[in-house]
Design a protein around this motif. Sequence first.
Motif, short mmCIF file in Angstrom:
data_model
loop_
_atom_site.label_atom_id
_atom_site.label_comp_id
_atom_site.label_asym_id
_atom_site.label_seq_id
_atom_site.Cartn_x
_atom_site.Cartn_y
_atom_site.Cartn_z
N PRO A 17 0.82 -1.22 0.00
CA PRO A 17 0.00 0.00 0.00
C PRO A 17 0.85 1.26 0.00
O PRO A 17 0.45 2.27 -0.58
CB PRO A 17 -0.84 -0.13 1.27
CG PRO A 17 -0.13 -1.12 2.13
CD PRO A 17 0.55 -2.05 1.20
N LYS A 18 2.02 1.22 0.62
CA LYS A 18 2.89 2.40 0.63
C LYS A 18 3.33 2.75 -0.79
O LYS A 18 3.27 3.90 -1.22
CB LYS A 18 4.11 2.12 1.51
CG LYS A 18 3.80 1.81 2.96
CD LYS A 18 3.52 3.07 3.73
CE LYS A 18 3.35 2.76 5.23
NZ LYS A 18 3.04 3.98 6.00
N ILE A 19 3.82 1.72 -1.50
CA ILE A 19 4.31 1.97 -2.87
C ILE A 19 3.17 2.40 -3.78
O ILE A 19 3.34 3.30 -4.63
CB ILE A 19 5.00 0.70 -3.40
CG1 ILE A 19 6.19 0.32 -2.52
CG2 ILE A 19 5.44 0.87 -4.84
CD1 ILE A 19 6.85 -0.99 -2.91
N LEU A 20 2.00 1.80 -3.65
CA LEU A 20 0.87 2.14 -4.50
C LEU A 20 0.43 3.58 -4.28
O LEU A 20 0.13 4.31 -5.24
CB LEU A 20 -0.28 1.17 -4.25
CG LEU A 20 -1.46 1.24 -5.20
CD1 LEU A 20 -1.01 1.01 -6.63
CD2 LEU A 20 -2.53 0.23 -4.81
N ARG A 21 0.41 4.02 -3.04
CA ARG A 21 0.03 5.42 -2.77
C ARG A 21 1.08 6.39 -3.30
O ARG A 21 0.74 7.49 -3.77
CB ARG A 21 -0.16 5.60 -1.26
CG ARG A 21 -1.45 4.98 -0.72
CD ARG A 21 -1.75 5.48 0.68
NE ARG A 21 -3.00 4.95 1.18
CZ ARG A 21 -3.11 3.83 1.90
NH1 ARG A 21 -2.03 3.13 2.20
NH2 ARG A 21 -4.29 3.41 2.31
N ASN A 22 2.34 6.00 -3.22
CA ASN A 22 3.38 6.87 -3.77
C ASN A 22 3.24 7.02 -5.28
O ASN A 22 3.44 8.11 -5.82
CB ASN A 22 4.76 6.30 -3.43
CG ASN A 22 5.10 6.42 -1.96
OD1 ASN A 22 4.54 7.28 -1.25
ND2 ASN A 22 5.98 5.56 -1.48
N LEU A 23 2.89 5.93 -5.96
CA LEU A 23 2.67 6.02 -7.41
C LEU A 23 1.49 6.92 -7.73
O LEU A 23 1.54 7.71 -8.69
CB LEU A 23 2.43 4.63 -7.99
CG LEU A 23 3.61 3.65 -7.97
CD1 LEU A 23 3.17 2.29 -8.53
CD2 LEU A 23 4.77 4.18 -8.78
#
Length: 807
Positions: A17-23
């Motif tokens: 979820p961290k990486i997806l929100r950053n994208l």
Amino acid sequence: MASFERFDDMCDLRLKPKILRNLLSEYVPNEKQPLVDFQSLSKVVSTISTHKLLSESPSSSADQKKIQAKPSKSAVDEWVERLLALVSSDMPDKCWVGVVLIGVTCRECCSDRFFSSYSVWFNSLLSHIKNPESSRIVLVASCTSVSDLLTRLSRFTNTKKEAVSHASKVVLPIIKLLEEESSEALWESIVHLLSTIVILFPAAFHSSYDKVESVIASKIFSTKTSSNMLKKFAHFLALLPKANKGDAGSWSLMMQKLLISINVHLNNFFQGLEDETVGKKAIQRLAPPGKDSPLPLGGQDGGLDDASLNSEEFIVSRVSALMFCCSTMLTSSFKSKLNVQVASLLSLVERVLAVNGSLPRSMSPFMTGIQQELVCAELPTLHSSALELLRATIKCIRSQLLPYAASVVSVVSSYFKKCSLPELGIKLYSIIKTLLKSMGVGMAMQLANEVVSNASVDLEGFDAVSSKPPSLTNGAVLKGGSKKRKHASNSGAEAENSAVEVGVPDDHSLKIAALEALETLLTIGGALGSNGWRERVDKLLMTTATNACEWRWANAETYHHVPNKSSTDEFKLAALRAFLASLVSPSPIRPAFLAEGLELFQRGKCQAEMKVAEFCAHALMSLEVVIHPRALPLDGLPSLSSQFPQSDSLASQKQNALGLNKMDRLAGDGSVLSNLWLANVDVPSNSEIQRSVDTTLPLPEAKRLKVGNDLVGSENVQQADVLMKVPESTKESLGHVSDRDDDMVSEKGCREVVSETQEGEGLAAKDSLMKESAIGKKQESLGDSDDDSVPSLKADDYLSSDSDVES
């Protein structure tokens, strides 16, 4: 506190979820934020695919599942909401980003999310396809994303009706786009979507089949269609019979239309080059018995309703596309049994290959020189398509081609004589490979001499140039030495200007095709090569492989600067493969060039090129059977312990004790053993052993033992004659040994062993089989041994056989 959170590793589920929100925040725009860079989408797509950010897969631990489930689901929800907002945007660039990422989401999301959301996503994409005001980039992206959605939907078995319904909603709108739009990028995406539907959901075309066929045919015969799109349209047209009824009748009808259309075009192209009756007969042959022939593809005149479309280039490009369509139909899978019109296909191929640009005498006044020039410029393309159609026909029906085998051999043999272009020669060798694999030994007998003679000519040029390659580091122009100059009066300046560069390898595609054809010929019909061509082929392949490898190893320093290096590497591997086939192919005699092959493969195994070294190691392993042939194991023989169980009787114990004492004395006295080796020994022949075996073993075991003895004896017959002969004096004394005293017998080792053997004559019949088997094993071990020392044979190996002879 979130910024100080630590993760276990890169596979920690809390990272997703961290990486997806950053994208979402950095690369995916929102309604107010403009799109910064189109190329950033590639990073988004690759990151999602690498880390599986949309998978929402459950973790193995229950605690981690509680921690991770809510954030991950929330992040994916935010992702989907952002994409739907972008899809409905009025700005084409943002709408395009949303449509592209919807297609990525269809491929990467979990099954539950896709099943619950695919209907909403499909309607959003379909609205852009139906909207006449949609931009082209949005239309292209929408067709691609719908194709991804339908592909994922086809994996769900419980949504088949809904999937067909969704697919049928797309067909007519995209066919309308295909008629109205002229963008080649849009055409390509539409054809890709149509191909996906016809493969996965053919029932979606039932109500619009004729419309689709008509539009595709019009695009094939359109002057605006490029050669790239012609192949794509032809490929889809070959798949279209699956969408009609999916039966053999639909396939045959489409094939008839294609063949009629091809012959109609050829009638216009071959005017003045062939008799007019040839085209009429070809079209009449395609009509079903008692029925009218169907209309050609594209209408009454096959798409040639405009006089401006009768140019040679246009006709050849369309005929090539239709032949490619026929080839695709022949090689594609079909659920029904097909009735292939082999005679019509072969007559079409023969008709095309018979025209070589020469004018018949009766037709010369009706064609100008310019027309003949234009026709000859397009003939190689037409011949290439005809050869590809012939190859597809052979692959389709394989061994069922037998009734037409004579016709095929005639076409191939005659075209070999007039084929001068390397590209056509490559296709011809490919056809021969397919013929040999499909028809087997019978076809090899018919084509062997033709293949060998033509391959020898094609491989001869490499031998002449590469046997002594000049150095590539020399800056001067290299003069050609393959042909002598006829005029020696030329000045030095003319000699320099007319110099020909040699030593630099050219494209070896034709030579590779010739080597592969020879390899296939040896694999299929190598055992039939005793009629003369086998020796030529073996020598040719040995020379070619040696020259190819020697050229490469001699120019190791400058090799990396040579043009067409990849082609040279492929040629060397093809030469080594063909040479290995000549060594291991069935032959009535031992390979003549086995020593050269071993040396070549040993050197190649130590080279830095991994592919060559790997293949040479494999070749050495394959040649191991040829270098060291093994006798077949005696699988069916019963164990001697079960056949002759051990006995506790006094006679058996005495026999074992005497045998041990005998071996101790022989081991201690080297002179006795030496005399036995140097003596002129005589052993019973295989026939005598077999007669003894027949009396002691049942029939099946005796037959298997005979096979083993014959195999072992054939490998070591010379050594057996030297090592296994008994002196004549020993033979004469065999009948009188039992009457003498044991003290007198001890003076000669051979007589002592004979008397000891006769003391156990109650077990002699049983032990004879064991000792005869020991003789075969000794002979086999002597034949395989590389040591110069004399092996220690046991004396009872001789005397057990002698006792059998005496008995």
